[in-house]
Design an enzyme around this catalytic site. Structure first.
Site, mmCIF file in Angstrom:
data_model
loop_
_atom_site.group_PDB
_atom_site.id
_atom_site.type_symbol
_atom_site.label_atom_id
_atom_site.label_comp_id
_atom_site.label_asym_id
_atom_site.label_seq_id
_atom_site.Cartn_x
_atom_site.Cartn_y
_atom_site.Cartn_z
ATOM 1 N N GLU A 1 12.949 6.153 -6.883
ATOM 2 C CA GLU A 1 13.742 5.782 -8.069
ATOM 3 C C GLU A 1 15.156 5.434 -7.641
ATOM 4 O O GLU A 1 15.769 6.145 -6.842
ATOM 5 C CB GLU A 1 13.862 6.925 -9.089
ATOM 6 C CG GLU A 1 12.668 7.117 -9.975
ATOM 7 C CD GLU A 1 12.854 8.250 -10.982
ATOM 8 O OE1 GLU A 1 13.998 8.475 -11.444
ATOM 9 O OE2 GLU A 1 11.856 8.902 -11.290
ATOM 10 N N GLU B 1 11.131 15.207 -9.034
ATOM 11 C CA GLU B 1 12.405 15.908 -9.219
ATOM 12 C C GLU B 1 12.241 17.324 -9.752
ATOM 13 O O GLU B 1 12.714 17.643 -10.858
ATOM 14 C CB GLU B 1 13.313 15.115 -10.170
ATOM 15 C CG GLU B 1 13.617 13.723 -9.697
ATOM 16 C CD GLU B 1 14.771 13.079 -10.464
ATOM 17 O OE1 GLU B 1 15.270 13.686 -11.425
ATOM 18 O OE2 GLU B 1 15.186 11.976 -10.072
#
Ligand code: GBH
Length: 483
Positions: free
Chosen positions: A376, A164
């Site tokens: 995720e 991320e």
């Protein structure tokens, strides 16, 4: 009826070093930016720090045994740069040794190690030299990647450069809710570009090292991607807001890597804020080095509007009262209203169909899209150990089940998704929220460090077992003549 998955579909769970390890100053590890940031008054809820976290550094054997009991195929974890190269320049053999022991333990348990090099914990020593805003960080990252590969490359085949990057660049340097806690758009956009470059440089370097020793390697990156949904699809202001969020959140990452160029509309949106100033000739070629997989982290869609929030809008909960600003450089006016969907303890909306839409859309929009993994997905709820000693978390189970189904639906629609990692294996240090929000499928008592699999973990184990190819179990019962 439970949806089916292709043979070889990878079931896993994910964590990150700073969130679980603790031992923040043991065996040569020095401060990461999260250790330093957590000491700033008001930065992290309740003054919590990653100092001890859930003590995984000392309990990794027990944690791997838990994973084995759950039947995980793979474990996604990150290495801490500040443990491996504490001062940003000198490799710490004791730090690498921890990961070497962890990897051996995983392999012995039959679990595929899935390693991420950067999950937000830059050595503080490098922050003091400008951190991600200083182009020199690219060479430092390459050295760190190389040292880690030299120590673990004989046993780890799956390597992710960044987790991320949107969060560590724009939330860290512009929104200010994450370390290093800045409100500086120029630093944020420089960080974006330098992380892109560090990614591409490391991909080429590790590929070269693997090829030279004749090893199989799978290289990729994990992005947090969203569907930016206009509040009113007939209101041009909302449609424009959605375009802007899609540009800075999704395409600013996907396009340089998969198409070799920043999106033209994004460059217009951030014009004059410093992105152009840090791009040098040849950079995009480095950034677009081919990758073998794309990791997708997705928790919720984002409903957006180009108009001010209504007067009765209830803002989503914030971890602390630290003042922040919009991380959306050049599009600060965009608002994120509620759609009235159910929400988790993070105030994130629950809308599983969004995951299916996202996974399918990526394949439609990118011609050279590599295979996808959901690296995720999960949910925070307020859990408690009940009198029977169990942790009953039906909302989390429902959340995970619905999203696993959405992945199966995406595959049925043609998306090339090869695996799913639930976030997270353990309750842990949830960044600016400290220990206030529990994402684990395994409960952790923060006093005793006792681990208790929640009902969602038991459900996940059954779901994994049920999706194993029939042939695997039939071979013992069904009478394979070769046996
Ligand atoms: C992931 O990030 C992390 O990888 C993981 O470490 C973390 O524990 C987990 O999810 C749960 O939070 O304020 O409009 O900019 C979280 C994904 C996406 C959440 C961006 C915050 C900010 C929206 N993040 N989002 S905005």
């Amino acid at each position: 009826m439970a949806r089916t998955f292709p043979d070889g579909f990878l079931w896993g769970s994910a964590t990150a070093a700073a969130q679980i390890e603790g031992a923040a100053h043991e065996d040569g590890k020095l401060d990461s930016i999260w250790d330093a940031y957590a000491r700033v008054p008001g930065a992290v809820a309740n003054g919590d720090t990653p100092e001890r976290a859930v003590d995984h550094y000392h309990r990794y054997r027990e944690d791997v045994a838990l994973m084995r009991d759950l039947g995980l195929d793979s474990y996604r974890f990150s290495t801490s740069w500040a443990r491996v190269v504490p001062d940003g320049r000198t490799v710490n053999a004791a730090g690498l040794d921890f990961y070497s022991r962890l990897v051996d333990e995983l392999l012995e348990a039959g679990i595929l190690p899935w390693l991420t090099l950067y999950h937000w914990d830059l050595p503080q020593a490098l922050q003091e030299q400008g951190g991600w805003a200083n182009r020199d960080v690219v060479a430092r990252f390459a050295d760190y990647a190389e040292a880690t590969y030299a120590a673990l490359g004989d046993r780890v085949s799956h390597w992710t450069t960044f987790n991320e990057p949107f969060c560590s660049s724009l939330i860290g340097h512009v929104g200010g809710e994450h370390a290093p806690g800045l409100n500086d758009p120029r630093a944020g956009l420089a960080a974006v570009h330098h992380q892109h470059l560090a990614h591409g440089t490391a991909v080429s370097l590790l590929r070269e090292r693997a090829d030279a020793s004749g090893r199989e390697i799978e290289l990729g990156i994990t992005l947090n991607l969203t569907n930016a949904v206009p509040l009113n699809p007939h209101d041009l202001a909302d449609v424009e807001a959605a375009r802007r969020i899609d540009a800075i959140w999704n395409r600013m990452y996907l396009d340089p890597m998969l198409r070799g160029a920043y999106p033209a509309d994004l460059l217009d949106d951030v014009r004059g804020q410093g992105l152009d100033d840090v791009i040098e000739p040849g950079d995009l070629e480095v950034i677009s080095a081919p990758i073998d997989f794309l990791g997708v982290n997705h928790y919720h869609d984002d409903c957006v509007s180009g108009r001010p929030l209504p007067a009765d809008h209830v803002p989503s909960a914030k971890p602390t009262d630290k003042p922040g600003r919009s991380p959306f450089v050049g599009s600060e006016y965009v608002t994120m209203p509620w759609r009235g969907l159910p929400r988790t303890a993070m105030d994130w909306e629950v809308h599983p169909a969004g995951l299916r839409t996202l996974l399918v859309r990526l394949g439609e929009e990118y011609e050279h899209l590599p295979p996808l993994y959901v690296t995720e997905n999960g949910a925070a709820y307020d859990d408690e150990v009940s009198a029977d000693g169990a942790v009953h978390d039906p909302e989390r189970t429902a959340y995970i089940e619905a999203h696993v189904d959405a992945v199966a639906d995406a595959i049925a629609d043609g998306a090339d998704v090869r695996g799913y990692f639930v976030w997270s294996l353990l309750d842990n240090f949830e960044w600016a929220w400290g220990y206030d929000k529990r994402f684990g499928i395994v409960h952790v008592d923060y006093e005793t460090m006792v681990r208790t699999p929640k009902d969602s973990a038991l459900w996940y184990a059954r779901r994994i077992a049920a999706s194993r190819p029939v042939a695997a179990s039939a071979s013992t019962v069904g009478g394979n003549p070769a046996d």
